[in-house]
Design a protein around this motif. Structure first.
Motif, short mmCIF file in Angstrom:
data_model
loop_
_atom_site.label_atom_id
_atom_site.label_comp_id
_atom_site.label_asym_id
_atom_site.label_seq_id
_atom_site.Cartn_x
_atom_site.Cartn_y
_atom_site.Cartn_z
N ALA A 116 0.91 18.01 -34.00
CA ALA A 116 -0.37 17.83 -34.67
C ALA A 116 -0.35 16.65 -35.63
CB ALA A 116 -0.75 19.12 -35.43
N VAL A 117 0.78 16.46 -36.33
CA VAL A 117 0.91 15.31 -37.21
C VAL A 117 0.78 14.01 -36.41
CG1 VAL A 117 2.53 14.02 -38.67
CG2 VAL A 117 2.21 16.48 -39.00
N VAL A 120 -2.84 13.45 -35.65
CA VAL A 120 -3.57 13.03 -36.85
C VAL A 120 -3.27 11.56 -37.17
CG1 VAL A 120 -3.77 13.38 -39.35
CG2 VAL A 120 -3.75 15.35 -37.81
N ALA A 123 -5.35 9.50 -35.16
CA ALA A 123 -6.76 9.58 -35.56
C ALA A 123 -7.07 8.75 -36.79
CB ALA A 123 -7.15 11.04 -35.80
N VAL A 124 -6.13 8.68 -37.75
CA VAL A 124 -6.48 8.09 -39.05
C VAL A 124 -5.80 6.76 -39.33
CG1 VAL A 124 -6.91 10.39 -39.99
CG2 VAL A 124 -4.67 9.34 -40.31
N GLY A 193 -11.01 9.04 -32.96
CA GLY A 193 -10.43 9.85 -34.03
C GLY A 193 -10.81 11.31 -33.89
N GLY A 197 -8.30 14.31 -33.34
CA GLY A 197 -8.39 15.39 -34.32
C GLY A 197 -8.56 16.75 -33.66
N ALA A 200 -5.23 17.89 -32.54
CA ALA A 200 -4.47 18.40 -33.67
C ALA A 200 -4.93 19.81 -34.06
CB ALA A 200 -4.61 17.45 -34.86
#
Length: 235
Positions: A116-117, A120, A123-124, A193, A197, A200
């Protein structure tokens, strides 16, 4: 070679008539027991989430992301996938050792969290180097999820557990099919993103189910009985 080994090792074949009579009634009962099991739900959801993120969203969207957002050539897609595969392979043996010593649950939770990290980060964070770092992180987490959920399933089945294994594998296939469709819809309607997300979030949900499951490592007091046995107690 696998066919030859199977023919040699699995020479003893049960009576097909008796097996067929048992299978028609027993498969649905076994599947119902499995679905009620917190252990099966944890392992299957982790497999689904890994299929959704690693085999679905990553494979379908990362090449487009590299081209449309990063404005890099297909070589960067290959480098990213190579890093993912390398870190995935590097996680397998250590993940297996930890699953055998500390337990299956911690590895499932860690695998979902690390994957999940990575999603993310995709995404960011911006830029090609952040993209490579994100795929490396996601690859390591996916490697952990290649080990612990399958080991957990192996702990709770007996020799008649084909239905449990098949349903567990189907969960991963569902994630692999739904991931590209859901991710592609979000790319078209929102952004890349949002798609990363969502992956995630799916992994986070699987981590929660993993935390709620009992430990199944052999020798643990909380180890549940096989879900396919005639006197099984599904937790």
């Amino acid at each position: 070679m696998p066919a030859i080994l199977a023919a040699v090792v699995l020479r003893r074949v049960p009576d097909r008539r008796q097996a067929g009579q048992r299978a028609s009634a027993g498969s649905l009962v076994t599947l119902a027991r499995a679905v009620r099991s917190r252990t099966w739900r944890a392992a299957a959801s982790a497999n689904l989430a890994d299929g959704f993120a690693a085999l679905g969203v990553r494979v379908a969207l990362v090449p487009l992301f590299v081209h449309e957002i990063l404005h890099r050539s297909a070589v960067w897609t290959g480098i990213g996938f190579l890093l993912f595969a390398a870190l995935n392979g590097a996680a397998l043996l250590p993940g297996g050792r930890v699953a055998d010593t500390l337990g299956r649950r911690p590895v499932i939770i860690a695998g979902c969290a690390v994957s999940a990290v990575g999603m993310v980060m995709l995404a960011v964070l911006s830029g090609p180097w952040a993209y490579l770092a994100a795929l490396a992180v996601a690859g390591f987490g996916s490697g952990l999820l290649d080990v612990a959920p399958a080991a957990m399933i192996g702990d709770i089945i007996d020799r008649d557990g084909g239905t449990v294994v098949a349903s567990y594998q189907m969960a991963g296939d569902i994630g692999s099919v739904v991931g590209p469709v859901a991710g592609g819809f979000l790319v078209d309607s929102v952004s890349y993103g949002a798609a990363f997300g969502l992956a995630a979030a799916v992994l986070g949900g699987a981590a929660i189910l993993g935390a709620a499951a009992p430990e199944t490592r052999p020798g643990e007091p909380a180890m549940p009985s096989a879900v396919t046995g005639p006197e099984s107690r599904v937790r």
